[in-house]
Enzyme design. Structure first.
Site, short mmCIF file in Angstrom:
data_model
loop_
_atom_site.label_atom_id
_atom_site.label_comp_id
_atom_site.label_asym_id
_atom_site.label_seq_id
_atom_site.Cartn_x
_atom_site.Cartn_y
_atom_site.Cartn_z
N ARG A 9 0.83 -1.21 0.00
CA ARG A 9 0.00 0.00 0.00
C ARG A 9 0.86 1.25 0.00
NH1 ARG A 9 -2.85 1.91 5.04
NH2 ARG A 9 -4.24 3.60 4.41
N HIS A 64 0.61 4.34 -2.55
CA HIS A 64 0.39 5.71 -2.09
C HIS A 64 1.52 6.63 -2.53
CE1 HIS A 64 -2.86 5.16 1.22
NE2 HIS A 64 -3.06 4.34 0.21
N ASP A 65 2.72 6.09 -2.64
CA ASP A 65 3.84 6.90 -3.13
C ASP A 65 3.63 7.26 -4.59
OD1 ASP A 65 6.40 8.15 -3.09
OD2 ASP A 65 7.28 6.37 -4.00
N VAL A 100 0.98 9.97 -5.68
CA VAL A 100 1.21 11.37 -5.27
C VAL A 100 2.60 11.78 -5.75
CG1 VAL A 100 1.27 12.99 -3.35
CG2 VAL A 100 -0.21 10.97 -3.22
N GLY A 123 4.11 10.87 -8.28
CA GLY A 123 4.82 9.78 -8.93
C GLY A 123 5.64 8.98 -7.94
N ASN A 153 -2.73 8.22 5.04
CA ASN A 153 -1.42 7.61 5.33
C ASN A 153 -1.14 7.39 6.81
OD1 ASN A 153 -0.64 7.41 2.62
ND2 ASN A 153 0.17 9.50 2.60
N HIS A 200 -5.98 -5.93 -2.28
CA HIS A 200 -6.73 -6.02 -1.03
C HIS A 200 -6.89 -7.46 -0.57
CE1 HIS A 200 -8.86 -1.85 -1.61
NE2 HIS A 200 -7.57 -1.75 -1.32
N THR A 201 -6.30 -8.38 -1.28
CA THR A 201 -6.32 -9.77 -0.84
C THR A 201 -5.48 -9.98 0.41
OG1 THR A 201 -6.00 -12.06 -1.54
CG2 THR A 201 -4.36 -10.49 -2.29
N SER A 207 -7.78 -15.55 4.68
CA SER A 207 -6.48 -15.66 3.99
C SER A 207 -5.83 -14.29 3.81
CB SER A 207 -6.65 -16.34 2.63
OG SER A 207 -7.44 -15.55 1.76
N ASP A 241 -3.58 -14.15 -2.81
CA ASP A 241 -4.25 -15.08 -3.72
C ASP A 241 -5.39 -14.37 -4.44
OD1 ASP A 241 -6.33 -14.91 -1.86
OD2 ASP A 241 -5.75 -16.76 -0.85
#
Length: 328
Positions: A65, A69-70, A73, A75, A97, A195-196, A249, A254
């Site tokens: 994440r 996020h880097d 914003v 690049g 953040n 988001h897994t 999980s 996955d």
């Protein structure tokens, strides 16, 4: 009708300009950029990442994440790593953040690399490599990371607020946010698969449980049985409890995320929104019904593409000595 077409044309042209700007230096990145200047850099970074994730597997999601996020914003320039100063609130201080963890992993990797190759490897590249290794260590795909990024020296909280897609975004907002970074609809639905792994604070989605339209109601797109289960874990105004984004999980990378979304059990509105567009819905259904037949390959490709956003190369930017501080 004519004015709407004109508006659409202007918007499309604006997005194309932004896309070209964001990816303008991507061609300067290359696999094995440090082959001569710091040949063991990637090995050292991978070893450091393993040392942390083997002890705390949940860090993997945050590190992935953090890279996202880097890149969204300014690049992929390592600006998310910078500390605030007396005169400036950095990206770290922005609400999206505040829940990021794992900065110590990046700092440790930087320190390890600096010992063997001082002033050579950028923090932006370290973050991109750590994100890749974190996914791999969570049983996810492995991909070659083009390197050669340099570090930016500007980081502001406001830019993080205005550039990062919020968890309550609808599909139109998501598509616009990704298009502005040169990413297409497939990239959107593929990268959402991140988001897994990981957990989220209840506050990011409790509006879906208790007050979706301001009338004390529940989001009708959320499976009622899942909503009931979430209400047992998350009470109104709960800012401390974390919930698994992929129950069962959440430490394993996955394709199960797509099965969950297809069952209307995506945790965020932005997850549920993937069923509101034909292209994203088709992809969700495909991965859910084929045990993620193409997800690993697709995710690797979209991560490389995301890693190209707005990079600084050549003589632009700097190679920070410490990832949290600009060079003096």
């Amino acid at each position: 009708m004519a004015s709407y077409k004109l508006y659409s044309l202007v918007l499309l042209q604006l997005l194309l300009v932004l896309s070209a700007f964001e990816s303008g230096n991507a061609h300067s990145l290359k696999i094995g950029f440090y082959k001569r200047t710091c040949p063991s850099a990637e090995t050292v970074i991978k070893k450091t990442t393993y040392q942390y994730i083997s002890r705390a597997p949940t860090l993997a999601a945050s590190l992935l994440r953090m890279h996202f996020h880097d890149c969204f914003v300014r690049g992929c320039d390592g600006s998310v790593l910078l500390n605030s100063t007396t005169n400036n609130q950095a990206e770290k201080a922005a609400i999206p953040n505040l829940s990021l963890t794992g900065f110590n992993v990046i700092n440790a990797a930087k320190s390890a690399v600096e010992k063997i190759c001082p002033g050579v490897v950028s923090c932006a590249d370290i973050l991109a490599l750590v994100a890749r290794d974190a996914v791999a260590l969570s049983q996810g795909p492995v991909w070659e990371v083009p390197t050669g990024r340099r570090d930016g020296n500007v980081s502001t909280a406001l830019e993080a607020l205005t550039n990062l897609p919020p968890p309550f975004a609808n599909i139109t907002q998501l598509k616009l946010a990704f298009a502005a970074k040169g990413l297409n609809v497939k990239d959107l639905v593929v990268l959402s698969g991140g988001h897994t792994i990981g957990r989220s604070f209840c506050a990011a989605f409790t509006n879906r449980l208790y007050n979706f339209t301001g009338r004390g109601d529940t989001d009708p797109t959320l499976d009622p049985r899942y909503a009931a289960a979430l209400r047992k874990k998350c009470k109104p105004n709960d800012f401390t409890t974390r919930v698994e984004m992929d129950p069962g999980s959440f430490k394993t990378f996955d394709e199960d995320y797509y099965t969950i979304v297809a069952k209307r059990r995506g945790l965020f509105q932005s997850d549920a929104a993937l069923l509101d567009d034909l292209e994203t819905k088709t992809y969700v259904k495909l991965q859910a019904s084929t045990h993620g037949s193409t997800f690993a390959k697709d995710f690797a490709q979209s991560m490389v593409k995301m890693g190209n956003i707005g990079v600084l190369t050549g003589k632009t930017g700097e190679i920070r000595k410490h990832c949290a501080l600009v060079n003096l």
